[in-house]
Design a protein around this motif. Structure first.
Motif, short mmCIF file in Angstrom:
data_model
loop_
_atom_site.label_atom_id
_atom_site.label_comp_id
_atom_site.label_asym_id
_atom_site.label_seq_id
_atom_site.Cartn_x
_atom_site.Cartn_y
_atom_site.Cartn_z
N VAL A 146 0.24 3.23 -10.34
CA VAL A 146 0.33 2.04 -9.49
C VAL A 146 -0.10 2.32 -8.04
O VAL A 146 -0.29 1.37 -7.27
CB VAL A 146 1.75 1.46 -9.49
N ALA A 147 -0.25 3.61 -7.68
CA ALA A 147 -0.64 3.93 -6.30
C ALA A 147 -1.35 5.27 -6.28
O ALA A 147 -1.07 6.15 -7.10
CB ALA A 147 0.58 3.97 -5.38
N THR A 148 -2.27 5.41 -5.33
CA THR A 148 -2.98 6.68 -5.15
C THR A 148 -3.09 7.01 -3.67
O THR A 148 -3.02 6.12 -2.82
CB THR A 148 -4.39 6.62 -5.76
N ALA A 149 -3.27 8.29 -3.38
CA ALA A 149 -3.41 8.73 -2.00
C ALA A 149 -4.36 9.92 -1.94
O ALA A 149 -4.32 10.80 -2.80
CB ALA A 149 -2.05 9.13 -1.43
N ASP A 150 -5.19 9.91 -0.93
CA ASP A 150 -6.07 11.05 -0.67
C ASP A 150 -6.40 11.04 0.82
O ASP A 150 -6.44 9.96 1.45
CB ASP A 150 -7.35 10.97 -1.49
N ILE A 151 -6.64 12.21 1.38
CA ILE A 151 -6.98 12.28 2.80
C ILE A 151 -8.28 11.52 3.07
O ILE A 151 -8.40 10.81 4.06
CB ILE A 151 -7.10 13.74 3.25
N ASN A 180 -4.96 -2.69 -2.69
CA ASN A 180 -4.08 -2.52 -1.53
C ASN A 180 -3.05 -1.41 -1.73
O ASN A 180 -2.18 -1.21 -0.87
CB ASN A 180 -3.36 -3.84 -1.20
N GLN A 181 -3.15 -0.70 -2.85
CA GLN A 181 -2.25 0.42 -3.10
C GLN A 181 -3.04 1.73 -3.31
O GLN A 181 -2.57 2.66 -3.93
CB GLN A 181 -1.33 0.11 -4.30
N ARG A 182 -4.25 1.72 -2.74
CA ARG A 182 -5.08 2.93 -2.70
C ARG A 182 -5.15 3.36 -1.23
O ARG A 182 -5.80 2.71 -0.43
CB ARG A 182 -6.48 2.64 -3.23
N PHE A 183 -4.46 4.45 -0.91
CA PHE A 183 -4.29 4.81 0.49
C PHE A 183 -5.10 6.06 0.84
O PHE A 183 -5.35 6.92 -0.02
CB PHE A 183 -2.81 5.06 0.78
N SER A 184 -5.49 6.16 2.10
CA SER A 184 -6.20 7.34 2.58
C SER A 184 -5.66 7.74 3.94
O SER A 184 -4.98 6.95 4.62
CB SER A 184 -7.71 7.07 2.67
N GLY A 185 -5.95 9.00 4.33
CA GLY A 185 -5.46 9.52 5.59
C GLY A 185 -4.33 10.50 5.39
O GLY A 185 -3.82 10.69 4.29
N PHE A 186 -3.91 11.14 6.49
CA PHE A 186 -2.86 12.14 6.40
C PHE A 186 -1.51 11.54 6.04
O PHE A 186 -0.63 12.23 5.53
CB PHE A 186 -2.75 12.91 7.73
N ASP A 187 -1.31 10.24 6.31
CA ASP A 187 -0.03 9.60 5.99
C ASP A 187 -0.08 8.87 4.65
O ASP A 187 0.87 8.20 4.27
CB ASP A 187 0.35 8.61 7.09
N SER A 188 -1.16 9.03 3.91
CA SER A 188 -1.34 8.27 2.66
C SER A 188 -0.29 8.60 1.61
O SER A 188 0.10 7.75 0.82
CB SER A 188 -2.74 8.49 2.09
N TYR A 189 0.19 9.84 1.61
CA TYR A 189 1.18 10.23 0.60
C TYR A 189 2.48 9.46 0.77
O TYR A 189 3.12 9.07 -0.21
CB TYR A 189 1.42 11.75 0.63
N VAL A 190 2.89 9.22 2.02
CA VAL A 190 4.11 8.46 2.27
C VAL A 190 3.93 7.01 1.83
O VAL A 190 4.81 6.41 1.19
CB VAL A 190 4.49 8.51 3.76
N LYS A 191 2.78 6.44 2.13
CA LYS A 191 2.51 5.06 1.75
C LYS A 191 2.50 4.90 0.23
O LYS A 191 3.06 3.92 -0.30
CB LYS A 191 1.18 4.60 2.34
N ALA A 192 1.88 5.84 -0.48
CA ALA A 192 1.81 5.75 -1.94
C ALA A 192 3.20 5.90 -2.57
O ALA A 192 3.56 5.15 -3.49
CB ALA A 192 0.86 6.80 -2.49
#
Length: 441
Positions: free
Chosen positions: A75-80, A97-109
């Protein structure tokens, strides 16, 4: 683990046949899938890190859930880096809207409502703080290996392991041999004395040629170059003795039900040439366990005529390939016939984690994989320094390979904060001499 002479028994044909009968029964019955009455949970996964292993682990997770009869979604992914593995995320059905990037992406996911299963597959340098965050947020975790690149990172892992125990969270690690049928059965027999007292162990990861390198693009910041080529920097990968050879070291620790107490080693940067990076491409380390047993470790990412990714065990009564066979001095031969739910250990490790979550059984591999990671770190530093390294010394060492934010709150890191990141070259320091910390200019 060792038996006394009075306790020790010869491995006879009768013992082998008795064991074989038990195994045959286990193989015929198999390991039961989760009862359907218990399978009304939906596992919602967040994948942190969308490189090759993150992409593979996502598919392994979905296949495992299907095999176990449990509903599961990513349901969510994160990568720098943005835009990573877009086609695969489309296939998985991850909302945009649940595909996140950046150094804070892990918290968002991890914060997406309903996430209860986190897969950690980012570069190892980020793993301790990502694992700690997942446990603090109450998530079950599958973490790739290794789980740190230095002692401060390992200490974060050990503390988070204790927190996971207190919260009753389940943790599986990417040391997939612990989920492989042949290893499971053979090591149980070795621990039961099938070849007597363990005298020596050998561990090999001598495989092919130099590891991948993505090159250096013009106009790209030094930090981005290093993260794109994370395998080649100690603060991100731990060097290949940690990133790959940890598998074989973990098997030896599993057999001994312990970790080494000291080691000596050597190595070199031999065939990497002028490629950007600082890692070495071969190590030879001799480890000693508390009972005096020695383990001889060889790993290399260099071209040579001989290659092996394996382990071997020598005992007072025989020898073993712990992946599935035992030979005794009286001429007996035994091979494992155990079968698990999946013939693929990469899927089986997720099956085992899913079973533990749904059934409420015990599974927390964070300490095992951290012990084996620190074993690799200890061997690396012995080779780098040319001296003897003891377990307690390396465990309590304060030297950090990465920037301070990596050990506190990496979500606050920004690309603009870094102009140059210059970790020390191995030849320029001795970690046990407490050199100056890595600085961010």
């Amino acid at each position: 683990m060792k038996k006394t002479n009075t306790q020790q028994t010869e491995v006879t044909r009768r013992n082998f046949l008795k064991g074989a009968t038990v195994v045959a029964g286990a193989a015929a019955v198999g390991f039961p899938s989760i009862l359907h009455a218990q399978a009304n949970i939906t596992l919602n996964a967040a994948i942190i890190g969308l490189g090759g292993r993150g992409s593979g682990a996502g598919n392994n997770f979905l296949n495992a859930a299907q095999a176990a009869g449990v509903q599961a979604k990513i349901v969510a992914t994160a990568d720098i880096f943005p835009g990573k593995a877009r086609d695969l995320q489309d296939k998985w059905g991850v909302p945009e809207n649940q595909r996140f990037s950046g150094f804070d992406s892990y918290v968002k996911a991890m914060s997406v409502p309903g996430v209860n299963y986190v897969i950690l597959a980012e570069p190892p340098g980020f793993r301790p703080i990502h694992f700690k965050t997942a446990i603090e947020m109450g998530k079950h975790v599958f973490t790739e290996k290794p789980v740190a690149t230095d002692a401060p990172g390992c200490r974060i892992m050990y503390a988070a392991y204790e927190m996971a125990k207190q919260k009753g969270l389940k943790v599986a690690a990417g040391t997939q041999r612990r989920h492989q049928a042949g290893y499971i059965e053979t090591i149980k027999r070795l621990q039961d004395g099938a070849i007597g007292d363990i005298v020596t162990l050998r561990a090999y990861w001598v495989n092919g040629g130099p590891i991948w390198h993505r090159g250096v693009k013009a106009g790209v910041s030094p930090l981005e170059v290093q993260i794109n080529n994370w395998y080649h920097y100690i603060w991100l990968s731990g060097d290949h003795i940690c990133e790959q050879h940890v598998h074989n070291l973990d098997v030896c620790n599993w057999i001994m039900n312990s970790h080494p107490v000291r080691c000596w080693g050597m190595g070199a940067r031999q065939q990497l040439g002028d490629k950007a990076g600082e890692i070495w491409d071969n190590f030879a380390v001799e480890y000693e366990y508390a009972n005096g047993t020695r383990m001889y470790s060889y790993c290399g990412q260099i071209k040579r005529a001989w290659a092996s990714v394996s382990e071997a065990v020598h005992g007072t009564l025989g020898t073993s390939n712990p992946s599935g066979s035992i030979s005794t001095k009286d001429g007996q031969r035994w091979r494992s016939s155990l079968r698990l739910q999946s013939n693929d250990p990469y899927t089986q490790e997720h099956i085992d984690l899913i079973n533990a979550i749904v059934k409420g059984t015990e599974l927390n591999e964070a300490k095992n994989v951290t012990d084996s990671t620190l074993t690799a770190i200890m061997g690396r530093e012995a080779a780098y320094s040319g001296g003897e390294v003891k377990w307690d010394d390396i465990l309590n060492n304060e030297f950090k390979y990465g920037p301070d934010a990596l050990y506190t709150d990496v979500s606050k890191m920004q690309w603009g904060e870094f102009r140059t990141l210059k970790p020390p070259m191995p030849s320029q320091h001795n970690i046990l001499a407490k050199p100056a910390q890595v600085s961010v200019a």
